[in-house]
Design an enzyme around this catalytic site. Structure first.
Site, short mmCIF file in Angstrom:
data_model
loop_
_atom_site.label_atom_id
_atom_site.label_comp_id
_atom_site.label_asym_id
_atom_site.label_seq_id
_atom_site.Cartn_x
_atom_site.Cartn_y
_atom_site.Cartn_z
CE1 TYR A 191 11.01 6.15 2.58
CE2 TYR A 191 10.71 8.43 3.53
CZ TYR A 191 10.40 7.15 3.66
OH TYR A 191 9.72 6.98 4.28
CB SER A 229 6.32 9.59 4.86
OG SER A 229 6.92 10.51 5.65
CE LYS A 268 7.37 5.15 2.12
NZ LYS A 268 6.96 3.96 2.42
#
Ligand code: NAD
Ligand code: UD1
Length: 340
Positions: A150, A125, A154
């Site tokens: 979150y 991302s 990544k």
């Protein structure tokens, strides 16, 4: 190629299945359905024109379950979408996010290598850039501080996968850093189906337009951007899906590690998106200005030249296509997929 698609019942995975089959590949889907509905896979099969997509309801943390899937199929590569993705929830439940996303990926990668499949395309991302040091963002831009667990999953998983590749050069690892996926398949049969109140802009807009929510809150109009609202690089999910098909070429030529931004290179503000939606679809979207959302940055868009040069990939859909197809999906499926 025969591809294992983890998280294939989800938003991006379901769209990617269609593009994979169109390009002549086959796929097996593995998903625990924690954030998706098997109806999506039925509709994908309908669109492709096949009886069904091979599907296993298995969790990527379930070593035994994964082993059974690998015993029944030989995979050339894995496209790894499975993961939890709600930013706010990750702040409340960091352990669950690290365990699912990182723990799950570690099990998956171990089972892959034990079965001789060492090719992976990973859903990363733009969030790994934190508050980016350069705009437009190239892949050389240093990674930054993520504002939530979150994002860290990544960023950390990128590192884990690169380290695994360095230790064993038989691996090919392609990290695709998605910018802001929106839109839906032009058929209107599949699309984004968020649980509860949407966190992201486009599903919020479509739910206001369809009458499920009263008005859109625009989070801040005092950013240092042309109209004061946040600027992002929205990308049509079908373009994003095609980036995965192109990334398989990098694997075919043994790229080792490949890192690519997947965006259009255009930055649009919140109000640009709202106005385009109203203009193209002829429906109203009431909105009011609200305070900034914690953790948001002013501007985030990429330079996608590397993906074009090395993968031959570029975005074909523009902002009008994105708002049209998002609305097409939402207006035909006001409550998302029917309950299974
Ligand atoms: P999604 O939630 O629609 O799809 C993810 C799928 O993974 C779901 O079907 C879910 O049921 C499944 N899943 C979750 N945990 C699992 C587990 N432990 N085992 C098996 N399946 C599991 O999300 P999406 O928007 O399609 O995103 C796909 C990937 O792309 C995710 O990794 C996400 O973090 C990443 N990504 C998404 C965006 C975005 O804005 N949509 C942006 C950047 C990156
Ligand atoms: C979010 C995630 C990010 C993820 C990315 C891609 C957060 C903090 N970050 O980023 O980790 O990688 O999605 O999907 O959630 N907006 C409104 N009103 C709304 C919703 C959004 O004004 O109701 C604005 C936001 O302030 C932002 C823009 O719309 O300026 C886009 O927001 P969103 O769709 O949530 O994406 P990102 O914040 O870019």
């Amino acid at each position: 190629m025969n591809i294992l698609v983890t998280g294939g019942a989800g938003f991006i995975g379901s769209h990617t299945l269609i593009e994979l089959y169109k390009a002549g590949h086959t796929a097996v889907v593995l998903d625990n359905l924690s954030n998706s509905n098997p109806e999506a896979l039925k509709r994908v099969a309908e669109i492709i024109g096949i009886r069904e997509i091979p599907f296993y309801k298995v969790d990527i943390r379930d070593r035994e379950g994964l082993g059974k899937v690998f015993a029944e199929h030989r995979f050339d590569a894995c496209i790894h979408f499975a993961g939890l993705k709600a930013v706010g929830e990750s702040v409340e439940k960091p352990w669950e996010y690290y365990e699912n996303n990182i723990g799950g990926t570690l099990v998956l990668v171990d089972v892959m290598r034990k079965n001789g499949c060492k090719n992976i395309i990973f859903s990363s991302s733009a969030t790994v850039y934190g508050d980016p040091e350069e705009i437009p963002i190239t892949e050389n831009c240093p990674k930054g501080q993520c504002t939530n667990p979150y994002g860290w999953t990544k960023s950390m998983l990128e590192q884990v996968l690169m380290d695994i590749q360095k230790a064993d050069p038989e691996w090919n690892v392609v990290l695709l850093r998605y910018f802001n996926p929106v839109g839906a398949h032009p058929s209107g049969r599949i699309g984004e189906n968020p649980n509860g109140i949407p966190n992201n802009l486009m599903p919020y807009i479509t739910q206001v337009a369809v009458g499920k929510r009263k008005e859109l809150g625009v989070f801040g109009n005092d950013y240092n951007t042309p109209d004061g609202t946040g600027v992002r690089d929205y990308i049509h999910v079908v373009d994003l899906a095609n980036a995965h098909v192109c990334a398989l070429q990098a694997i075919e030529r043994n790229c080792g590690i490949g890192i690519y931004n997947v965006g259009t290179g255009n930055g649009y503000s919140v109000l640009d998106m709202v106005k385009a939606f109203i203009r193209v679809n002829g429906v109203d979207v009431p909105y009011s200005i609200k305070p900034r959302r914690a953790g948001d940055i002013a501007t985030c868009y990429c330079n996608p030249a590397k993906a074009k040069a090395e993968l031959g990939w570029e975005a074909n859909y523009g902002i009008d296509d994105m708002v049209r197809d998002s609305w097409h999906w939402q207006s035909q499926n006001p409550d998302g997929y029917p309950e299974a």
